[in-house]
Motif scaffolding. Structure first.
Motif, PDB file in Angstrom:
ATOM      1  N   SER A   1       6.730  11.048   7.041  1.00  0.00           N
ATOM      2  CA  SER A   1       5.638  11.899   6.567  1.00  0.00           C
ATOM      3  C   SER A   1       4.493  11.081   5.995  1.00  0.00           C
ATOM      4  CB  SER A   1       6.157  12.867   5.498  1.00  0.00           C
ATOM      5  OG  SER A   1       6.633  12.162   4.367  1.00  0.00           O
ATOM      6  N   LEU A   2       4.757   9.856   5.605  1.00  0.00           N
ATOM      7  CA  LEU A   2       3.714   8.989   5.058  1.00  0.00           C
ATOM      8  C   LEU A   2       3.122   8.068   6.113  1.00  0.00           C
ATOM      9  CD1 LEU A   2       2.168   7.771   2.640  1.00  0.00           C
ATOM     10  CD2 LEU A   2       4.148   6.307   2.210  1.00  0.00           C
ATOM     11  N   LEU A   3       3.959   7.612   7.059  1.00  0.00           N
ATOM     12  CA  LEU A   3       3.543   6.539   7.961  1.00  0.00           C
ATOM     13  C   LEU A   3       3.316   6.980   9.402  1.00  0.00           C
ATOM     14  CD1 LEU A   3       6.102   3.871   6.677  1.00  0.00           C
ATOM     15  CD2 LEU A   3       3.735   4.137   5.971  1.00  0.00           C
ATOM     16  N   MET A   4       3.538   8.260   9.727  1.00  0.00           N
ATOM     17  CA  MET A   4       3.466   8.678  11.122  1.00  0.00           C
ATOM     18  C   MET A   4       2.071   8.468  11.714  1.00  0.00           C
ATOM     19  SD  MET A   4       5.403   9.661  13.519  1.00  0.00           S
ATOM     20  CE  MET A   4       6.859  10.425  12.836  1.00  0.00           C
ATOM     21  N   GLU A   5       1.032   8.673  10.915  1.00  0.00           N
ATOM     22  CA  GLU A   5      -0.321   8.449  11.423  1.00  0.00           C
ATOM     23  C   GLU A   5      -0.536   6.975  11.766  1.00  0.00           C
ATOM     24  OE1 GLU A   5      -2.606  10.713  12.075  1.00  0.00           O
ATOM     25  OE2 GLU A   5      -1.369  12.384  11.387  1.00  0.00           O
ATOM     26  N   ASP A   6      -0.007   6.085  10.949  1.00  0.00           N
ATOM     27  CA  ASP A   6      -0.151   4.653  11.229  1.00  0.00           C
ATOM     28  C   ASP A   6       0.712   4.250  12.415  1.00  0.00           C
ATOM     29  OD1 ASP A   6      -1.321   2.107  10.502  1.00  0.00           O
ATOM     30  OD2 ASP A   6       0.689   1.518   9.860  1.00  0.00           O
ATOM     31  N   VAL A   7       1.843   4.929  12.611  1.00  0.00           N
ATOM     32  CA  VAL A   7       2.672   4.670  13.786  1.00  0.00           C
ATOM     33  C   VAL A   7       1.891   4.988  15.055  1.00  0.00           C
ATOM     34  CG1 VAL A   7       4.736   5.407  15.039  1.00  0.00           C
ATOM     35  CG2 VAL A   7       4.858   5.013  12.583  1.00  0.00           C
ATOM     36  N   ALA A   8       1.175   6.122  15.039  1.00  0.00           N
ATOM     37  CA  ALA A   8       0.374   6.497  16.207  1.00  0.00           C
ATOM     38  C   ALA A   8      -0.741   5.481  16.447  1.00  0.00           C
ATOM     39  CB  ALA A   8      -0.205   7.895  16.008  1.00  0.00           C
ATOM     40  N   ARG A   9      -1.372   5.005  15.386  1.00  0.00           N
ATOM     41  CA  ARG A   9      -2.438   4.019  15.553  1.00  0.00           C
ATOM     42  C   ARG A   9      -1.877   2.695  16.055  1.00  0.00           C
ATOM     43  NH1 ARG A   9      -6.591   2.369  10.724  1.00  0.00           N
ATOM     44  NH2 ARG A   9      -4.716   1.313   9.904  1.00  0.00           N
ATOM     45  N   SER A  10      -0.677   2.324  15.567  1.00  0.00           N
ATOM     46  CA  SER A  10      -0.063   1.074  16.027  1.00  0.00           C
ATOM     47  C   SER A  10       0.363   1.163  17.482  1.00  0.00           C
ATOM     48  CB  SER A  10       1.153   0.738  15.153  1.00  0.00           C
ATOM     49  OG  SER A  10       0.772   0.594  13.804  1.00  0.00           O
ATOM     50  N   ALA A  11       0.642   2.377  17.979  1.00  0.00           N
ATOM     51  CA  ALA A  11       1.014   2.574  19.385  1.00  0.00           C
ATOM     52  C   ALA A  11      -0.203   2.679  20.287  1.00  0.00           C
ATOM     53  CB  ALA A  11       1.880   3.822  19.528  1.00  0.00           C
TER      54      ALA A  11
ATOM     55  N   THR B   1       0.821  -1.213   0.000  1.00  0.00           N
ATOM     56  CA  THR B   1       0.000   0.000   0.000  1.00  0.00           C
ATOM     57  C   THR B   1       0.852   1.259   0.000  1.00  0.00           C
ATOM     58  OG1 THR B   1      -1.659  -1.234   1.269  1.00  0.00           O
ATOM     59  CG2 THR B   1      -1.915   1.156   1.158  1.00  0.00           C
ATOM     60  N   ALA B   2       2.021   1.188   0.617  1.00  0.00           N
ATOM     61  CA  ALA B   2       2.895   2.365   0.693  1.00  0.00           C
ATOM     62  C   ALA B   2       3.425   2.779  -0.674  1.00  0.00           C
ATOM     63  CB  ALA B   2       4.061   2.097   1.641  1.00  0.00           C
ATOM     64  N   TRP B   3       3.371   1.864  -1.648  1.00  0.00           N
ATOM     65  CA  TRP B   3       3.848   2.203  -2.987  1.00  0.00           C
ATOM     66  C   TRP B   3       3.049   3.350  -3.602  1.00  0.00           C
ATOM     67  CZ3 TRP B   3       8.099   1.544  -5.527  1.00  0.00           C
ATOM     68  CH2 TRP B   3       8.907   0.444  -5.305  1.00  0.00           C
ATOM     69  N   VAL B   4       1.775   3.488  -3.228  1.00  0.00           N
ATOM     70  CA  VAL B   4       0.940   4.534  -3.834  1.00  0.00           C
ATOM     71  C   VAL B   4       1.499   5.912  -3.505  1.00  0.00           C
ATOM     72  CG1 VAL B   4      -1.373   5.494  -3.977  1.00  0.00           C
ATOM     73  CG2 VAL B   4      -1.076   3.037  -3.645  1.00  0.00           C
ATOM     74  N   GLY B   5       1.718   6.175  -2.219  1.00  0.00           N
ATOM     75  CA  GLY B   5       2.246   7.481  -1.820  1.00  0.00           C
ATOM     76  C   GLY B   5       3.670   7.707  -2.255  1.00  0.00           C
ATOM     77  N   SER B   6       4.478   6.645  -2.230  1.00  0.00           N
ATOM     78  CA  SER B   6       5.880   6.819  -2.616  1.00  0.00           C
ATOM     79  C   SER B   6       6.015   7.114  -4.103  1.00  0.00           C
ATOM     80  CB  SER B   6       6.682   5.565  -2.257  1.00  0.00           C
ATOM     81  OG  SER B   6       6.185   4.430  -2.949  1.00  0.00           O
ATOM     82  N   LEU B   7       5.176   6.488  -4.940  1.00  0.00           N
ATOM     83  CA  LEU B   7       5.198   6.793  -6.370  1.00  0.00           C
ATOM     84  C   LEU B   7       4.746   8.231  -6.630  1.00  0.00           C
ATOM     85  CD1 LEU B   7       3.783   3.543  -8.024  1.00  0.00           C
ATOM     86  CD2 LEU B   7       6.093   4.462  -8.234  1.00  0.00           C
ATOM     87  N   ALA B   8       3.700   8.667  -5.917  1.00  0.00           N
ATOM     88  CA  ALA B   8       3.191  10.020  -6.134  1.00  0.00           C
ATOM     89  C   ALA B   8       4.237  11.078  -5.807  1.00  0.00           C
ATOM     90  CB  ALA B   8       1.936  10.247  -5.287  1.00  0.00           C
TER      91      ALA B   8
ATOM     92  N   GLY C   1      11.692   4.235  -0.126  1.00  0.00           N
ATOM     93  CA  GLY C   1      11.686   4.328   1.331  1.00  0.00           C
ATOM     94  C   GLY C   1      10.432   3.795   2.003  1.00  0.00           C
ATOM     95  N   PRO C   2       9.241   4.348   1.709  1.00  0.00           N
ATOM     96  CA  PRO C   2       8.025   3.857   2.388  1.00  0.00           C
ATOM     97  C   PRO C   2       7.731   2.373   2.161  1.00  0.00           C
ATOM     98  CG  PRO C   2       7.629   6.005   1.409  1.00  0.00           C
ATOM     99  CD  PRO C   2       8.966   5.564   0.912  1.00  0.00           C
ATOM    100  N   PRO C   3       7.863   1.829   0.936  1.00  0.00           N
ATOM    101  CA  PRO C   3       7.627   0.380   0.806  1.00  0.00           C
ATOM    102  C   PRO C   3       8.595  -0.459   1.644  1.00  0.00           C
ATOM    103  CG  PRO C   3       7.538   1.430  -1.343  1.00  0.00           C
ATOM    104  CD  PRO C   3       8.050   2.461  -0.389  1.00  0.00           C
TER     105      PRO C   3
END
Length: 507
Positions: free
Chosen positions: A322-332, A51-58, A444-446
């Motif tokens: 910048s792409l994954l910080m929101e998911d980091v907070a949810r995982s915590a 899923t991270a490929w979408v933001g990293s490609l953009a 990076g994100p993938p």
């Protein structure tokens, strides 16, 4: 096209405003894609790495295609490219609302939106440079904050739109907002001279006469008269002969002259055409050889080679937060009621502050820009190592602010490149570095997502990210130490095209 002298004002400030809003509208959603990332995880049920490929490609495809973007702007101008790219960004966002799977998003959001953003970035920077000379740094600094402000606002906007209208409605509305890029692009009036000189000759007109295959010289009046006189004399001599002799002589002369002229003309044209093709191929081949020779010379510079590795590792490790910080907070397992502001919004606003602050520091004579850039890399690596230890919203918000501020080192990266290779090689070197920066953004994100899919936690992923950034920073620091300059102090032994970075020089 002949341009007037940059006015450093006037309509140039309109260009700054519309360029600011262009970057605000086109980069707002791709940079704040972390909010959409959570929704795509729930909607499609794919792994975090995929899923991270979408933001990293953009975010990476625009840098990867920067040479193509430059050619488009140079060929068609900033205004047509901006208007066309506005349709691309808006269309890609609206198409993404109908995505049936994650692979469709790779094309609609990753490639279409990403390529449109790359074209718009090149167009805004190019038209701004045309209108400003003395105040160019200020103008470029102002328009570059548009993307950071867009990240700050779009993070909260997209979250609110998702709560009200769902993911599909959010993408449709954001795509409709992007259509305002068309209005901004229409105001990018090219800076042309009002009393321009006559148009230059085309490339075909500039080719020497001897290379033309079907070129026939126009004869002068005197030559035409002499030919007529000669023909009259010959005709008179022939008329004095008997009829049967006249016919035989005329037929013989005509046939012989036709055969000889046809053979000579054909041979001459074949030789000229062959020489022209050889010269053209040789010239093109020489251009390619010169390009690769200059590239080899660039990589012989230790600082440039270290800078190339540092920017690649920095984007592999520094971009994922910048792409994954929101998911980091949810995982915590942080309670959503504790959210006073989206973490991505904090990164966005602090990135704008960092760009302005670091840009101002780089203008001081006592500040070495290379050491300043290395400092930001090392501090970024330390902040990435600290993310696994953050278990509350407050600590994650503080780390997001620090990382956002340090990511503003993009504003001083052109200064570092110029001081490393010289202004003559800046375009060539910067294009190479931006290509690998885009590669790092894309990978990076993938990679971080794959680490999570493998270990089911983000700790190892951010340890890896921090290690990458620290490694790049230390390599650049070692390459820039004074001991390297001491080895190259005998400038008389250096080839004329060799560039060395003097660490003691002011930024």
């Amino acid at each position: 096209m002949v341009f007037r002298k940059p006015p450093d004002g006037g309509w140039g400030w309109v260009i700054v405003v519309v360029s600011f809003f262009t970057q605000f509208l086109c980069y707002g959603s791709p940079l704040a894609v972390g909010v959409l990332y959570l929704e795509w995880l729930d909607a499609f049920g794919e792994g975090k790495g995929k899923t991270a490929w979408v933001g990293s490609l953009a975010n990476g495809i625009g840098l990867l295609a920067s040479p193509v973007c430059s050619i488009c702007v140079s060929s068609f101008g900033a205004r047509p490219v901006a208007i066309f790219s506005g349709f691309m960004v808006a269309g890609g966002l609206m198409m993404s609302s109908f995505a049936p799977n994650i692979y469709f998003l790779y094309i609609s959001y990753g490639i279409v939106v990403g390529l449109g953003c790359g074209l718009l970035y090149t167009a805004t920077v190019t038209i701004t440079c045309h209108y400003f000379d003395k105040r160019r740094g200020l103008a470029l600094g102002l328009i570059s904050t548009g993307s950071s402000v867009g990240l700050f606002i779009y993070a909260a906007l997209q979250r609110e739109l998702i709560d009200l209208y769902g993911l599909d409605g959010c993408l449709l509305i954001v795509g409709a907002l992007s259509l305002n890029i068309l209005a901004c692009g229409s105001l990018m009036r090219p800076l042309e001279s009002s009393d321009s000189p006559p148009p230059e000759k085309t490339c075909v007109d500039k080719v020497p006469d001897q290379y033309f295959v079907y070129h026939e010289k126009e004869k002068t009046v005197e030559e035409n008269i002499s030919i007529l006189e000669k023909g009259y004399v010959d005709e008179k001599c022939v008329n004095n002969m008997p009829d049967f002799k006249q016919d035989s002589i005329l037929n013989k002369n005509v046939l012989s002259s036709i055969n000889v002229n046809e053979k000579d003309t054909y041979k001459k044209k074949v030789v000229e055409q062959t020489n022209f093709c050889k010269q053209l191929a040789k010239r093109k081949w020489q251009l390619y050889l010169n390009y690769w020779e200059e590239t080899v010379v660039l990589f012989k510079n230790k600082v440039f080679s270290a800078l190339f590795v540092a920017i690649l590792l920095f984007d592999i490790g520094g971009f994922p937060p910048s792409l994954l910080m929101e998911d980091v907070a949810r995982s915590a397992n942080i309670n959503e009621d504790d959210y006073h502001m989206p973490l991505i919004s904090i990164i966005g606003i602090m990135t704008a502050v960092g760009k302005l602050t670091l840009g101002i520091l780089a203008d001081f004579k006592w500040v070495n820009t290379l050491y300043l850039y290395v400092t930001t890399l090392l501090m970024t690596g330390v902040a990435l190592f600290a993310i696994p230890f953050a278990k509350s919203y407050l600590t994650l918000a503080m780390l997001s602010g620090i990382l956002g501020f340090l990511t503003g080192n993009w504003s001083i990266f052109p200064y570092v490149t110029t001081k490393t290779v010289g202004i003559e090689k800046l375009t060539h070197a910067y294009g190479i570095l931006m290509f690998f920066a885009g590669l790092g953004n894309s990978l990076g994100p993938p990679i971080v997502g794959w680490f999570y899919d493998w270990t089911q936690e983000y700790n190892t992923a951010f340890y890896f990210s921090g290690f990458c950034v620290l490694l790049g920073g230390f390599l650049l620091l070692l390459a820039a130490l004074p001991c390297w300059s001491a080895c190259t102090s005998q400038s008389s032994k250096l080839p004329p095209n060799t560039y060395s970075y003097k660490v003691a020089s002011s930024a």
